[in-house]
Write a protein that holds these residues in place. Structure first.
Motif, PDB file in Angstrom:
ATOM      1  N   THR A 136       0.688  -1.095   0.083  1.00  0.00           N
ATOM      2  CA  THR A 136      -0.021   0.130  -0.243  1.00  0.00           C
ATOM      3  C   THR A 136       0.836   1.377  -0.132  1.00  0.00           C
ATOM      4  OG1 THR A 136      -1.387  -1.241   1.442  1.00  0.00           O
ATOM      5  CG2 THR A 136      -2.024   0.914   1.065  1.00  0.00           C
ATOM      6  N   ASP A 137       1.955   1.084   0.645  1.00  0.00           N
ATOM      7  CA  ASP A 137       2.924   2.379   0.695  1.00  0.00           C
ATOM      8  C   ASP A 137       3.769   2.549  -0.461  1.00  0.00           C
ATOM      9  OD1 ASP A 137       1.953   2.751   3.334  1.00  0.00           O
ATOM     10  OD2 ASP A 137       3.543   1.488   4.025  1.00  0.00           O
ATOM     11  N   ILE A 138       3.745   1.651  -1.322  1.00  0.00           N
ATOM     12  CA  ILE A 138       4.556   1.845  -2.627  1.00  0.00           C
ATOM     13  C   ILE A 138       3.732   2.342  -3.908  1.00  0.00           C
ATOM     14  CG2 ILE A 138       6.306   0.672  -3.945  1.00  0.00           C
ATOM     15  CD1 ILE A 138       6.784  -1.287  -1.702  1.00  0.00           C
ATOM     16  N   GLN A 139       4.185   3.273  -4.549  1.00  0.00           N
ATOM     17  CA  GLN A 139       3.376   3.973  -5.523  1.00  0.00           C
ATOM     18  C   GLN A 139       3.554   3.001  -6.821  1.00  0.00           C
ATOM     19  OE1 GLN A 139       4.480   7.743  -6.600  1.00  0.00           O
ATOM     20  NE2 GLN A 139       2.971   8.726  -5.125  1.00  0.00           N
ATOM     21  N   THR A 140       2.457   2.155  -7.261  1.00  0.00           N
ATOM     22  CA  THR A 140       2.611   1.233  -8.359  1.00  0.00           C
ATOM     23  C   THR A 140       1.082   1.642  -9.265  1.00  0.00           C
ATOM     24  OG1 THR A 140       1.521  -0.318  -7.042  1.00  0.00           O
ATOM     25  CG2 THR A 140       3.699  -0.663  -7.573  1.00  0.00           C
ATOM     26  N   THR A 141       1.316   1.445 -10.551  1.00  0.00           N
ATOM     27  CA  THR A 141       0.210   1.972 -11.447  1.00  0.00           C
ATOM     28  C   THR A 141      -0.908   0.946 -11.222  1.00  0.00           C
ATOM     29  OG1 THR A 141       1.259   0.648 -13.068  1.00  0.00           O
ATOM     30  CG2 THR A 141       1.574   3.248 -13.005  1.00  0.00           C
ATOM     31  N   CYS A 142      -0.901  -0.206 -10.713  1.00  0.00           N
ATOM     32  CA  CYS A 142      -1.830  -1.342 -10.848  1.00  0.00           C
ATOM     33  C   CYS A 142      -2.911  -0.831  -9.631  1.00  0.00           C
ATOM     34  CB  CYS A 142      -1.317  -2.400 -10.302  1.00  0.00           C
ATOM     35  SG  CYS A 142      -0.444  -2.628  -8.819  1.00  0.00           S
ATOM     36  N   LYS A 143      -2.616   0.162  -8.907  1.00  0.00           N
ATOM     37  CA  LYS A 143      -3.619   0.433  -7.766  1.00  0.00           C
ATOM     38  C   LYS A 143      -5.095   0.761  -8.201  1.00  0.00           C
ATOM     39  CE  LYS A 143      -0.648  -0.381  -4.222  1.00  0.00           C
ATOM     40  NZ  LYS A 143       0.580   0.924  -4.166  1.00  0.00           N
ATOM     41  N   LYS A 144      -5.081   1.625  -9.273  1.00  0.00           N
ATOM     42  CA  LYS A 144      -6.327   1.909  -9.774  1.00  0.00           C
ATOM     43  C   LYS A 144      -7.202   0.805 -10.015  1.00  0.00           C
ATOM     44  CE  LYS A 144      -4.292   4.086 -13.582  1.00  0.00           C
ATOM     45  NZ  LYS A 144      -3.132   3.941 -13.281  1.00  0.00           N
ATOM     46  N   GLY A 145      -6.659  -0.319 -10.610  1.00  0.00           N
ATOM     47  CA  GLY A 145      -7.458  -1.489 -11.040  1.00  0.00           C
ATOM     48  C   GLY A 145      -8.000  -2.097  -9.785  1.00  0.00           C
ATOM     49  N   HIS A 146      -7.564  -2.162  -8.603  1.00  0.00           N
ATOM     50  CA  HIS A 146      -7.777  -2.880  -7.357  1.00  0.00           C
ATOM     51  C   HIS A 146      -8.069  -2.079  -6.171  1.00  0.00           C
ATOM     52  CE1 HIS A 146      -3.795  -3.189  -5.826  1.00  0.00           C
ATOM     53  NE2 HIS A 146      -3.441  -3.728  -6.805  1.00  0.00           N
ATOM     54  N   ASP A 147      -7.917  -1.025  -6.325  1.00  0.00           N
ATOM     55  CA  ASP A 147      -8.309  -0.258  -4.772  1.00  0.00           C
ATOM     56  C   ASP A 147      -9.591   0.554  -5.235  1.00  0.00           C
ATOM     57  OD1 ASP A 147      -5.949  -1.210  -4.011  1.00  0.00           O
ATOM     58  OD2 ASP A 147      -5.049   0.386  -3.590  1.00  0.00           O
ATOM     59  N   LEU A 148     -10.292   0.683  -4.074  1.00  0.00           N
ATOM     60  CA  LEU A 148     -11.550   1.205  -4.201  1.00  0.00           C
ATOM     61  C   LEU A 148     -12.343   1.673  -3.142  1.00  0.00           C
ATOM     62  CD1 LEU A 148     -13.832  -1.136  -3.516  1.00  0.00           C
ATOM     63  CD2 LEU A 148     -13.178  -1.890  -5.929  1.00  0.00           C
TER      64      LEU A 148
END
Ligand SMILES: [Zn+2]
Ligand SMILES: [Zn+2]
Length: 363
Positions: free
Chosen positions: A99-111
């Protein structure tokens, strides 16, 4: 959580603990450690102490709790309140969470989702649900990309410790946290007496947050002929990285310096490293939210965080799911469950839904 769900979870965890008792890894000097646990549906029980591994194990099997914790500190009187425990030292610990590392995948699975009507949407989370004005919560998913990034940052910590602090690789134990991160425990007695401030300096060092400003590093390097890695620690890391790429680099020197830092820094959670009275999930026990095992990793390359820590049974169970985003375990996709429905799931996949209160065992 209703009683059927509570007793289902307890028996699923108990089944694992009887089968997997030999997976539980107790630290040395068990009698000097503080233990704690969370029963399903109850508050934390802390300040426990056990005379031996056998005694601690018997209690874990008996309680089969949602989470089991043990201190990295050793105490004279581990069962007393914190100020009377008599602190004797603590292993150095690092915690890395995807959660603390910036990755581009977050938009796909964080809500976010609404606790009342289960409407959901992309982050950032609105304070009130856009449909019914109910209260909202964040949901952080995970995938191969962010789990790999977390593992990469854990490997960076290992490099800092071995290269910059002279720690023997054999003294560092790497664990999967059971959710979306990694823990590192350092069994090197030199660190044991350090106070929170000194531990904080180590955490800031590996995070690269105590470095001078990028502009001033770049201006120091600007007038220096490229001559390969020089100095020690971060100086060596930055000069080595920059000199190797400087010749053909299309961007500014400043940009190259910030790349040298961002590709080597490890985003550890400083508040975990500095807390010398903390209790940590015991290796070999199950995470209270996911049902996955906190697991020691011998070989980081072959460790698969979506498969290897999934140790609960495949036994099917019917769950009345209210709402749950899509998730992946054992390389199978589950959900998304966007409206209430009763589904049959393997035990390991039912657990995260039940623990989050987004479904109940159907009776
Ligand atoms: Zn709502
Ligand atoms: Zn991800």
């Amino acid at each position: 959580m209703n009683d059927a769900s509570k007793s289902f979870l307890k028996s699923a965890y108990k089944e694992y603990y009887f089968r997997g008792a030999d997976q539980i890894e107790f630290p040395d000097e068990v009698e000097s450690r503080e233990f704690g646990y969370f029963p399903f549906g109850g508050g934390m029980v802390r300040h426990l102490s056990f005379k031996s591994r056998g005694e601690a194990l018997a209690e874990i099997l008996k309680q089969s709790p949602s989470s089991v914790y043990c201190s990295n500190a050793r105490y004279e009187y581990p069962a007393r309140p914190i100020e009377e425990k008599g602190w004797l030292g603590a292993e150095l610990i690092f915690d890395i969470d995807a959660t603390d590392i910036q990755t581009t995948c977050k938009k796909g699975h964080d809500l976010w989702y609404c606790e009342k009507c289960h409407a959901s949407g992309k982050l950032p989370r609105p304070v009130r649900c856009t449909k019914c004005a109910g209260s909202t919560v964040e949901f952080h998913g995970k995938c191969e990309i962010c789990l790999d990034a977390a593992k990469d940052h854990a490997m960076r910590v290992i490099r800092f410790l071995t290269e910059d602090f002279g720690v023997d690789r054999g003294a560092i134990r790497l664990y999967f946290s059971g959710n979306r991160g990694y823990h590192l425990h350092v069994f090197d007695r030199r660190f044991d007496p350090l106070n929170p401030q000194a531990r904080g300096e180590i955490a800031e060092y590996v995070r690269g947050s105590s470095l001078p400003l990028v502009q001033s590093i770049a201006s120091t390097l600007r007038h220096r002929p490229p001559s390969g890695p020089q100095g020690v620690g971060w100086t060596r890391r930055i000069t080595g990285y920059v000199d190797e790429r400087r010749q053909d680099y299309p961007g500014t020197l400043q940009k190259l310096v910030s790349e040298a830092i961002s590709s080597q820094r490890a985003m550890v959670d400083s508040s975990v490293t500095t807390d010398i009275h903390r209790v940590f999930r015991l290796s070999g026990t199950l995470h209270g939210d996911t049902g996955m095992m906190k697991r020691r990793i011998e070989s980081a390359g072959s460790f698969d965080p979506q498969e290897d820590p999934v140790v609960l049974s495949e036994k099917p169970v019917k769950v009345a799911v209210e709402f749950y985003p899509k998730f992946r375990m054992k390389h199978k996709d589950f959900g998304p469950f966007l409206r209430p429905e009763t589904v049959e799931l393997p035990t390991f996949a039912a657990v995260p839904i039940l623990t989050r209160g987004l479904g109940e065992v159907a009776v």
